[in-house]
Write a protein that holds these residues in place. Sequence first.
Motif, mmCIF file in Angstrom:
data_model
loop_
_atom_site.group_PDB
_atom_site.id
_atom_site.type_symbol
_atom_site.label_atom_id
_atom_site.label_comp_id
_atom_site.label_asym_id
_atom_site.label_seq_id
_atom_site.Cartn_x
_atom_site.Cartn_y
_atom_site.Cartn_z
ATOM 1 N N PRO A 129 56.066 75.630 18.092
ATOM 2 C CA PRO A 129 56.632 76.954 17.795
ATOM 3 C C PRO A 129 55.761 78.057 18.389
ATOM 4 N N MET A 130 56.389 79.125 18.846
ATOM 5 C CA MET A 130 55.665 80.191 19.537
ATOM 6 C C MET A 130 54.496 80.716 18.717
ATOM 7 N N MET A 131 54.675 80.889 17.421
ATOM 8 C CA MET A 131 53.624 81.486 16.602
ATOM 9 C C MET A 131 52.408 80.557 16.462
ATOM 10 N N LEU A 132 52.594 79.252 16.719
ATOM 11 C CA LEU A 132 51.494 78.314 16.598
ATOM 12 C C LEU A 132 50.865 77.945 17.937
ATOM 13 N N ARG A 133 51.510 78.343 19.024
ATOM 14 C CA ARG A 133 51.012 77.930 20.333
ATOM 15 C C ARG A 133 49.588 78.400 20.637
ATOM 16 N N PRO A 134 49.196 79.623 20.279
ATOM 17 C CA PRO A 134 47.804 80.012 20.571
ATOM 18 C C PRO A 134 46.783 79.050 19.983
ATOM 19 N N ARG A 135 47.025 78.612 18.747
ATOM 20 C CA ARG A 135 46.096 77.672 18.116
ATOM 21 C C ARG A 135 46.095 76.322 18.838
ATOM 22 N N VAL A 136 47.296 75.845 19.200
ATOM 23 C CA VAL A 136 47.399 74.546 19.870
ATOM 24 C C VAL A 136 46.736 74.589 21.240
ATOM 25 N N PHE A 137 47.028 75.619 22.021
ATOM 26 C CA PHE A 137 46.457 75.691 23.363
ATOM 27 C C PHE A 137 44.953 75.966 23.339
ATOM 28 N N ASP A 138 44.472 76.570 22.284
ATOM 29 C CA ASP A 138 43.023 76.743 22.152
ATOM 30 C C ASP A 138 42.339 75.388 22.068
ATOM 31 N N VAL A 139 42.948 74.447 21.345
ATOM 32 C CA VAL A 139 42.387 73.095 21.245
ATOM 33 C C VAL A 139 42.416 72.408 22.607
ATOM 34 N N LEU A 140 43.510 72.584 23.360
ATOM 35 C CA LEU A 140 43.597 71.962 24.691
ATOM 36 C C LEU A 140 42.554 72.538 25.645
ATOM 37 N N ARG A 141 42.333 73.836 25.577
ATOM 38 C CA ARG A 141 41.313 74.437 26.442
ATOM 39 C C ARG A 141 39.921 73.924 26.087
ATOM 40 N N LYS A 142 39.682 73.689 24.816
ATOM 41 C CA LYS A 142 38.410 73.082 24.406
ATOM 42 C C LYS A 142 38.286 71.678 24.996
ATOM 43 N N GLY A 143 39.389 70.926 24.988
ATOM 44 C CA GLY A 143 39.368 69.585 25.565
ATOM 45 C C GLY A 143 39.064 69.620 27.052
#
Length: 235
Positions: A129-143
Amino acid sequence: MSFALAELEVFHSRSYSPTRRIALGRRELPLEPPPGFGPLLLGGIVAVGADDLEPDDVEALLMLMAQLEHGKRVVQPRIRNRFQTDQHGLGRTVGRLLGDGEQLEYDFEGNGSPLQMTLASIYAAGHAPMMLRPRVFDVLRKGLRWRGPIDGALITHLSGRHGAPTSVAAYIDPNRWALDLLGLATADGGTSSKRDVQRRFRKLVRDAHPDHGAENEGAAQRIAELTEARRILLG
């Protein structure tokens, strides 16, 4: 006995194929409670192949993440791979985040390349969901920034929760985990005062410290967990 907390099925071109294609299959990617087992799996998949990616590809992947995070249209193919829905004739790789007792661990079945699996994880994150994407993509950038073993230290890095890097309970019900760790849980589910939390924390840290007779091995992790439990309960 291990059980899957999150799972991503990826279909991809085989190594001998002249075309490069990616499709998503089954997705079990829980997002709650934060950071969510799903993002931890996706970030772990990215971290596994991060060291094998070309520098130019890393820049392109970061740009792709930004576009999907903000809901922008992505023209295909992208980074030499076409993202599609058709799975016919493609190879298959499955990534899982497993709970083994109280431990979290990664499991992979298949031979998708680092770039293919990273792209698949990014496209899967784009379905959040759009409102949760910043949190999800933050984890991917950490990876994508990770350079180290694929173990509890990675989970700590991805989650940003230093004290409970591999505890299943700490992610399912952080408050209950913290109460149990500090020995403050009650049968009726009652709460403890901030004063009780601080007092219990100081006692357990003192007991866990090598200066007070505790074993050196595991002391740092134990103290880190106690500190995280206090943080959760004091909010």
